[in-house]
Design an enzyme around this catalytic site. Structure first.
Site, PDB file in Angstrom:
ATOM      1  N   GLU A 168      -7.833   9.801 -68.075  1.00 24.51           N
ATOM      2  CA  GLU A 168      -6.712   9.919 -68.955  1.00 24.51           C
ATOM      3  C   GLU A 168      -6.525   8.718 -69.709  1.00 24.51           C
ATOM      4  O   GLU A 168      -5.960   9.272 -70.419  1.00 24.51           O
ATOM      5  CB  GLU A 168      -5.781  10.182 -67.698  1.00 24.51           C
ATOM      6  N   HIS A 185      -1.837  17.051 -56.485  1.00 28.93           N
ATOM      7  CA  HIS A 185      -1.954  17.855 -57.533  1.00 28.93           C
ATOM      8  C   HIS A 185      -1.310  19.324 -57.599  1.00 28.93           C
ATOM      9  O   HIS A 185      -1.445  20.485 -57.366  1.00 28.93           O
ATOM     10  CB  HIS A 185      -3.825  18.711 -56.972  1.00 28.93           C
TER      11      HIS A 185
END
Length: 332
Positions: A60, A129
């Site tokens: 990322e 998550h």
């Protein structure tokens, strides 16, 4: 009447804008052949090819930093951070580069970039998550932050986001995407016109009118609020429901007008309670001197990491029953 899921509405909006503007491209993990883990880019690789629909390595920091550079050079990247929880490894690119680029350059260099990312729990995915982190991004000047509650809004907000010269964080809740393996709130699947249209960023929607209490939030909790409002109606109580749609800018005027009419306010927030957007909604109302018939209240996620155990997680996640109970306490 054509109905779409949020995932399909997002993919349609991105595809229409890619067809209209050759500077638009898509980047992220598994967004090519797979079409995105949450279906947001389905079909785009076949239409536009690998040059404009780019699968990236699991880095990322690298690909979101690259997207900022592309935006500075005149392209319009739509880049996906698969889970908002992963923002820690790329926050420097998001906030110190994308958000401040226009300011630092005296307005000479803009950052027309969309960062789309999934939020929300309920699936036993634990603390890395399952977060929302709305306030984390809404707190940062230079970023616009949106989250749709239905497919119609998803398409209009995505088109507005891609066309905006500023960086936009486009958050989508997993419970609303329309992915069969996740389960989907039925109210998120709505009529979506095939033609292009924009929904202004920074404008809330009154999705149910009422006179006795105002229920405010966005994303999945809009549906909790609507369910609570229907239950209250059986008791003769008229609840007004506001879908914020945008965290930054925050449509304070719509909230204040509604609360001035009803005199009561409940904010339903599936982000952490402390220092959250729910507190900002309440503070904005109180600071404006809106007359209240009862103290305003937050129903929010407690200040704890998201549990892995489903029984623990669902015990603390805000839901329609909790919203109904909180509203009745305010009304009493």
């Amino acid at each position: 009447m054509r109905k779409l899921t949020i995932a399909k509405a997002m993919a349609e909006a991105i595809g229409q804008e890619m067809a209209r503007d050759p500077d638009v491209l898509v980047m992220g993990e598994d967004i090519g052949r797979l079409g995105g883990v949450f279906g947001n880019t389905a079909g785009l690789l076949d239409r536009f090819g690998a040059e404009r629909v780019r699968d990236t390595p699991i880095s990322e920091t690298g690909f979101i930093g690259a997207a900022v550079g592309m935006a500075a050079a005149g392209l319009k990247p739509v880049v996906e951070l698969m889970f908002v929880d992963f923002f820690g490894v790329c926050m420097d690119a998001i906030y110190n580069l994308a958000a401040k680029q226009s300011y630092f350059s005296g307005g000479r260099v803009s950052c027309p970039m969309v960062l789309m990312t999934s939020v929300g729990g309920g699936y036993g995915d634990a603390g890395q998550h399952s977060q929302c982190l709305y306030a984390t991004f809404g707190h940062l000047p230079g970023l616009k932050v949106v989250i749709p509650s239905n497919a119609y809004d998803a398409k209009g907000l995505m088109l507005a986001a891609i066309r905006d010269p500023n960086p936009v964080i486009f958050m989508y809740h997993k419970a609303l995407q329309g992915m069969g393996w996740l389960g989907t709130v039925p109210g998120s699947i709505t009529r979506v016109p095939e033609e292009e249209y924009e929904i202004p960023i920074g404008k809330a929607a009154i999705v149910r009118e009422g006179t006795d209490i105002t229920l405010v939030w966005l994303g999945v909790t809009v549906h909790h609020a609507l369910d609570a409002a229907k239950a209250l109606a059986t008791d003769g109580i008229s609840a007004e429901v506001i879908d914020l749609r945008t965290i930054a800018p925050l449509d304070r005027d719509t909230i204040r007008r509604s609360v001035a009419k009803t005199g009561r306010l409940l904010v339903i927030d599936d982000d952490y309670r402390s220092c959250g957007v729910a507190a900002e909604v309440i503070a904005s109302t109180v600071e404006a001197g809106v007359p209240l018939k009862a103290p305003p209240r937050r129903l929010a996620y407690p200040d704890i990491p998201v549990p892995f155990s489903p029984s623990l997680e669902h015990h603390v996640l805000p839901n329609a029953e909790m919203a109904l109970a909180a509203a009745r306490e305010i009304l009493s």
